[in-house]
Design an enzyme around this catalytic site. Sequence first.
Site, PDB file in Angstrom:
ATOM      1  N   CYS A   1       0.833  -1.186   0.000  1.00 40.04           N
ATOM      2  CA  CYS A   1       0.000   0.000   0.000  1.00 40.04           C
ATOM      3  C   CYS A   1       0.873   1.244   0.000  1.00 40.04           C
ATOM      4  CB  CYS A   1      -0.905   0.015   1.237  1.00 40.04           C
ATOM      5  SG  CYS A   1      -1.836  -1.510   1.484  1.00 40.04           S
TER       6      CYS A   1
ATOM      7  N   ARG B   1      -4.798   1.439  -0.413  1.00 37.32           N
ATOM      8  CA  ARG B   1      -4.685  -0.004  -0.241  1.00 37.32           C
ATOM      9  C   ARG B   1      -4.629  -0.774  -1.553  1.00 37.32           C
ATOM     10  NH1 ARG B   1      -8.702  -4.673   2.154  1.00 37.32           N
ATOM     11  NH2 ARG B   1      -7.021  -6.132   2.638  1.00 37.32           N
TER      12      ARG B   1
ATOM     13  N   SER C   1      -5.173  -4.566  -2.153  1.00 40.13           N
ATOM     14  CA  SER C   1      -5.708  -5.678  -1.368  1.00 40.13           C
ATOM     15  C   SER C   1      -5.013  -6.977  -1.734  1.00 40.13           C
ATOM     16  CB  SER C   1      -7.214  -5.815  -1.615  1.00 40.13           C
ATOM     17  OG  SER C   1      -7.885  -4.608  -1.331  1.00 40.13           O
ATOM     18  N   ILE C   2      -4.347  -7.599  -0.753  1.00 42.17           N
ATOM     19  CA  ILE C   2      -3.624  -8.850  -0.963  1.00 42.17           C
ATOM     20  C   ILE C   2      -4.079  -9.924   0.031  1.00 42.17           C
ATOM     21  CG2 ILE C   2      -1.362  -9.964  -1.020  1.00 42.17           C
ATOM     22  CD1 ILE C   2      -1.707  -7.944  -3.280  1.00 42.17           C
ATOM     23  N   ILE C   3      -4.120  -9.583   1.302  1.00 40.38           N
ATOM     24  CA  ILE C   3      -4.542 -10.495   2.361  1.00 40.38           C
ATOM     25  C   ILE C   3      -5.756  -9.901   3.067  1.00 40.38           C
ATOM     26  CG2 ILE C   3      -3.895 -11.472   4.608  1.00 40.38           C
ATOM     27  CD1 ILE C   3      -1.062 -11.803   3.556  1.00 40.38           C
TER      28      ILE C   3
ATOM     29  N   ASN D   1       2.256  -0.428   5.092  1.00 40.18           N
ATOM     30  CA  ASN D   1       2.583  -0.784   3.713  1.00 40.18           C
ATOM     31  C   ASN D   1       3.423  -2.040   3.770  1.00 40.18           C
ATOM     32  OD1 ASN D   1       3.488  -0.882   1.014  1.00 40.18           O
ATOM     33  ND2 ASN D   1       5.191   0.496   1.459  1.00 40.18           N
TER      34      ASN D   1
ATOM     35  N   GLU E   1       3.751  -6.536   3.927  1.00 43.92           N
ATOM     36  CA  GLU E   1       3.145  -7.766   4.420  1.00 43.92           C
ATOM     37  C   GLU E   1       3.932  -8.273   5.631  1.00 43.92           C
ATOM     38  OE1 GLU E   1       0.403  -8.677   3.212  1.00 43.92           O
ATOM     39  OE2 GLU E   1       0.356  -7.903   1.153  1.00 43.92           O
TER      40      GLU E   1
ATOM     41  N   ASP F   1      -3.012  -9.263   8.003  1.00 40.65           N
ATOM     42  CA  ASP F   1      -1.664  -9.532   8.499  1.00 40.65           C
ATOM     43  C   ASP F   1      -1.114  -8.353   9.298  1.00 40.65           C
ATOM     44  OD1 ASP F   1      -1.636  -8.377   5.688  1.00 40.65           O
ATOM     45  OD2 ASP F   1       0.446  -8.060   6.252  1.00 40.65           O
TER      46      ASP F   1
ATOM     47  N   GLY G   1      14.214 -12.869  -6.771  1.00 37.33           N
ATOM     48  CA  GLY G   1      15.432 -13.340  -6.114  1.00 37.33           C
ATOM     49  C   GLY G   1      16.336 -12.257  -5.571  1.00 37.33           C
TER      50      GLY G   1
END
Length: 586
Positions: free
Chosen positions: A2, A49, A51-53, A72, A74, A94, A358
């Site tokens: 976010c 926001r 929205s992921i979780i 902002n 996770e 989370d 990575g």
Amino acid sequence: MCGLAGLALRLGRTPSGATLDALTRALAHRGPDGHGHHVSGNVALAHTRLSIIDLVTGDQPLFAGAAALVANGEVYNYRELREHNQLHCSTGSDCEPPLHLFRRDGIGFADSLRGMYAIALHDRGTKQLVLSRDPFGIKPLYLAEVAGGLAFASEPQALIAAGLVEPRIRPEARAELLQIQFTTGAETIFEGIRRILPGETVVIADGAITERHRRASLPEGGPEEISAEAALARLDAALEDSVRLHQRSDVPYGMFLSGGIDSSAVLALMARLNEKPVLAFTAGFDVPGAADERAAAAHLAAAAGARHVTVPVTEAEVWRHLPEIVGAMDDPAADYAIIPTWFLARRARQEVKVVLSGEGGDEIFGGYGRYRAAMRPWWLGGKAPRSRGSFDRIDVLREAPTGWRDGTGAAEAAAASPGRTRLQAAQALDVADWLPNDLLIKLDRCLMAHGVEGRTPLLDPGVAASAFRLPDALKVQRGSGKWLLRQWLARHFPAAEPFKPKQGFTVPIGAWIEGVGDRLGPLVAAQPGVAEIARPDRVAALFRHAGGEKHRGFAAWHLLFYALWHRRHVERRPVRGDVFEVLGER
């Protein structure tokens, strides 16, 4: 993932609603799915926001008792935090566990978090604002002294767009940018805008910082005694645990795949942990002689049973979109890898909201060639990292850059803590500055420009604990870096051919610049930002011959980047058209 911003003013002052709205608008690209505000007394929080979780109840700000939070990023171990600490959460977000941990533990609330985060917490009871950033600096957070107190935001451009800070250049930081392609330390290139440092938590009361706490990203101490077999077993457990946590998402996810060691390891773990085929994206350049990773990546994807999507990047597309790409880099990092990263994010957004990549593998496992040079004493050819700047051999600037290595020198002194080897000190130096202020800024801004969340499972406290204190011989052996990670791949994903010579990643920017040098050089030379620091005739000559020696290509690219960046973020001119139209507009 976010955007966040806000104000912490002196007692008796009230934040302006118009300023809060301006901050929110400036960060809308970071959070296109919604926004929220919290205003109480002299403190205001704003949130946009992605929205992921917890798509249903995860809107922010979040509240518990007298505390409010916006964040902002996770927090990947949010389920474990809830269970272990017996937290009573009203949402599935989370970000709610950190809110309850703050109410219980105060400033040390972030010490148990695993993830990438920038967090702002307001305690109405104590009238304090707390700002916290993850230990590796994966997520950005900036702070500025403004009239009546302090302001903060996920991006400097938001503070400028809201009229809180004027976009004035710090010459010392500009010299760093030109010489080493990024800026170091807490100070940014803008006067008056500072970074909250990686791992730093600050307490603000009555419009001023009253307390600081710093969480280290790397374990202290020199190499430990451990056998290769034990180290491999420990590494396997740490990698699997990290990738498992980094895949927590309520929306589809994929990964960025090159032909290299780091993304191969991420792919191998994702294939192990997913029943469905992994979705992998690879960029490539249709230019003779340019490093093209698509064939190697396709081989890896087939071996892992992944669905592979290639993203061709052409010269025409680069010139068309370069002003947008550079415009996304408000905290400037002139890393030409921003180009493929931006195009990868644009393509990935068509199918996913989250990608794993990575970043961090070279720093954590000892992969860079410069580390081998740093391991040797000076009388055997050893040299300090970033000891030479891009313009050291290019007589183009009006004055030779000075002081550009001061920040690096200070970081070197801090990295060489007692007991660490030369290799560990070089790694710690990169983790302190190169990683957060170049590689991770690149990832954050290029992905956020398209509303995509980037996750870096190799940058995890568990992975760092398993790898950083390895003996030097388990990192560098027979002239090859990342030795233990290569051994792990040889055992668990042999299709990666981990001991084959590294191809290296390059963008053919020097050749492209030379191809249009007669047209592009004069345009760059005429830009106010460039004309102030460089001689126009020599800039034009540099661009005509940028495709030969590598250092000439780097210098030309840095000036082109700076011209576009200065136009957008200092002159505050909008981006309209391709690179020639933008630079040709008066």
